[in-house]
Design an enzyme around this catalytic site. Structure first.
Site, short mmCIF file in Angstrom:
data_model
loop_
_atom_site.label_atom_id
_atom_site.label_comp_id
_atom_site.label_asym_id
_atom_site.label_seq_id
_atom_site.Cartn_x
_atom_site.Cartn_y
_atom_site.Cartn_z
N SER A 1 4.74 -7.35 -1.70
CA SER A 1 4.40 -7.44 -0.30
C SER A 1 4.78 -8.87 0.40
O SER A 1 4.52 -9.68 -0.19
CB SER A 1 2.93 -7.21 -0.08
N ALA A 2 5.76 -8.66 1.42
CA ALA A 2 6.25 -9.84 2.02
C ALA A 2 5.30 -11.02 2.29
O ALA A 2 5.33 -12.02 2.11
CB ALA A 2 7.11 -9.33 3.45
N HIS A 3 3.98 -10.56 3.16
CA HIS A 3 3.03 -11.39 3.82
C HIS A 3 2.30 -12.07 2.75
O HIS A 3 1.72 -13.17 3.22
CB HIS A 3 2.24 -10.71 4.77
N THR B 1 0.89 -1.46 0.04
CA THR B 1 0.04 -0.12 -0.08
C THR B 1 1.05 1.40 0.04
O THR B 1 0.56 2.14 -0.82
CB THR B 1 -0.89 0.00 1.10
N CYS C 1 -9.39 -7.46 2.20
CA CYS C 1 -8.18 -6.62 2.89
C CYS C 1 -8.47 -5.93 3.97
O CYS C 1 -7.89 -6.15 4.98
CB CYS C 1 -7.62 -5.55 1.64
N THR D 1 13.65 4.62 10.72
CA THR D 1 14.53 3.33 10.94
C THR D 1 13.87 2.20 10.14
O THR D 1 12.62 2.03 10.13
CB THR D 1 14.49 3.13 12.45
N ASN E 1 -6.02 -10.21 -7.38
CA ASN E 1 -6.29 -10.72 -5.80
C ASN E 1 -7.71 -11.59 -5.61
O ASN E 1 -7.65 -12.74 -4.99
CB ASN E 1 -6.37 -9.89 -4.69
N1 PLP Z 1 -2.41 -5.28 -4.09
C1 PLP Z 1 -2.81 -6.48 -4.05
C2 PLP Z 1 -3.21 -6.92 -5.16
C3 PLP Z 1 -3.31 -6.76 -2.69
O1 PLP Z 1 -3.93 -8.11 -2.68
C4 PLP Z 1 -2.96 -6.25 -1.51
C5 PLP Z 1 -3.30 -6.82 -0.06
O2 PLP Z 1 -4.38 -7.38 0.01
C6 PLP Z 1 -2.30 -5.23 -1.53
C7 PLP Z 1 -2.00 -4.39 -2.63
C8 PLP Z 1 -1.84 -4.46 -0.22
O3 PLP Z 1 -0.64 -4.76 0.12
P1 PLP Z 1 -0.16 -4.74 1.79
O4 PLP Z 1 -0.91 -5.45 2.53
O5 PLP Z 1 1.33 -5.14 1.69
O6 PLP Z 1 -0.19 -3.23 1.96
#
Ligand code: PLP
Length: 378
Positions: free
Chosen positions: A201-203, A74, A329, A241, A155
């Site tokens: 995004s790591a997670h 994000t 999300c 940091t 997603n």
């Molecule tokens: N873009 C996509 C396609 C996503 O699926 C997500 C998270 O759901 C994001 C962006 C946002 O990522 P983050 O959780 O690292 O902010």
């Protein structure tokens, strides 16, 4: 004794932590040091961040690109989708227009800094409407410097966009292609040549949450002034940091995920395909969204006409199944999916959409339990 452990099939929301990421973070917790400090502790911390940066760029196949660590995708999108971000070395500075796909994640749709954006429609398959894209490019003034924002993999549906073609047309029109590769990275190899800039995004790939990256080609992209200014970290591009533990876990996760793509992609594709085949037998009326397009191997977005997502999710949850309805999300809140609506899916049908997403720890038994639970849906 107690219930069986839940079947987790919600990897597009977040992935369980990979073993290598957990081990790397536990080891990193044993050492202290601010990466900006001059002493040996600081140098050690700085080195671990530099190592993660190199490992990620190498694993993603873009060693000549630059990487800025952020708090997630994000934030990386907020940095990237600003009018001051534009072609490198042209002096004029910035981008004049933002063109973005209607099915982008809300992080891009709602997070950009342009006064307005042109929304590019998708076909019913979920893929970009190429004629509309062409018309949008043709409609720009001659001196336009468009920033084209297209996610690689959706997603909700897993639908993939033809990034090579979009990149070529964007360059011919004098623009930059920036891509949200959050759902793509770690599941498929990054396209070669890569987009001018992209975010990860790591997670989503087995690292910790709260860390991500903006990756860009410094020969082509000028990011303008930093969004977060202050201490000058990340070469002045993102102050604050660094999240050292998270970054170390991110590095390990990207390396493991990328090394495993060749084995994991066909394995999770087989689980997904088995689930969809069983669903079609149990519920011949079931719809699979985006099935006509190329999709991520792990994702299935389905609806059973006449059934609402929230009722099915509750029933499945009681059966120990963890999946999601549409985009999860900022969950808790079930709103109509803008992705399915852009694909022309009727609101009543979209209201029943469920997303199943498998991943690195999914097993055959998980898939069998999922299939059995769907068979029990009244
Ligand atoms: N873009 C996509 C396609 C996503 O699926 C997500 C998270 O759901 C994001 C962006 C946002 O990522 P983050 O959780 O690292 O902010």
């Amino acid at each position: 004794m107690g219930r069986k452990p839940a079947v987790y099939a919600d990897y597009n929301a977040t992935s369980p932590l990979r073993t290598s990421a957990r081990a790397a973070m536990l080891a990193a917790l044993e050492v202290d040091g601010n990466p900006s400090s001059i002493h040996s502790f600081g140098r050690g911390a700085r080195r671990s961040i530099a190592d993660a940066r190199t490992a990620i760029l190498t694993a993603l196949g873009v060693p000549s690109y630059r990487l800025i660590f952020t708090s997630g995708a994000t934030e990386a999108l907020s940095i990237l989708l600003r009018p001051q971000v534009g072609p490198a070395g042209k002096g004029a500075g910035g981008s004049s227009h933002l063109l973005m796909l209607a099915t982008e994640h809300v992080a891009a749709l709602g997070g950009h800094g342009f006064p307005n954006a042109t929304t590019l429609p998708v076909a019913t398959s979920g893929r970009i409407d190429e004629a509309a894209f062409e018309a949008a490019l043709q409609g720009l003034p001659d001196d336009a410097r468009p920033l084209v924002c297209v996610h690689g993999a959706n997603n909700e549906t897993g639908v993939l966009q033809p990034l090579a073609e979009i990149r070529q047309r964007t360059h011919e029109a004098g623009g930059l292609l920036v891509c949200d590769l959050v759902q793509w990275a770690g599941r498929l190899l990054i396209p070669n040549p890569a987009p001018d800039a992209f975010v990860v995004s790591a997670h989503k790939l087995g690292g910790p949450s709260g860390v991500g990256a903006l990756v860009y080609d410094p020969q082509r992209v000028d990011l303008g002034e930093a969004l977060i200014r202050g201490g000058g970290q990340e070469r002045g591009a993102r102050a604050g940091t660094e999240n050292r533990i998270g970054i170390v876990g991110f590095g390990a996760a990207v390396s493991e995920a990328t090394a495993m793509i060749a084995a994991e992609a066909p394995r999770v594709r087989a689980l997904r395909d088995h689930f969809e085949a069983a669903l079609a037998e149990q519920h011949p009326e079931a719809r699979v969204f985006g099935a006509e397009a190329e999709r991520l191997p792990n994702t299935s977005c389905v609806a059973l006409p006449g059934k609402t997502a929230s009722t099915m999710l509750m029933q499945l949850d009681l059966d120990g199944i963890a999946i999601s309805s549409g985009a999860a999300c900022s969950s808790g809140k079930v709103t109509a999916s803008h992705v399915l609506s852009a694909m022309g899916v009727a609101p009543e049908l979209a209201a029943g959409a469920l997303r199943i997403s498998f991943g690195w720890a999914s097993t055959d038994e998980d898939c069998d339990r999922l299939v059995a639970a769907f068979a029990r849906l009244a």
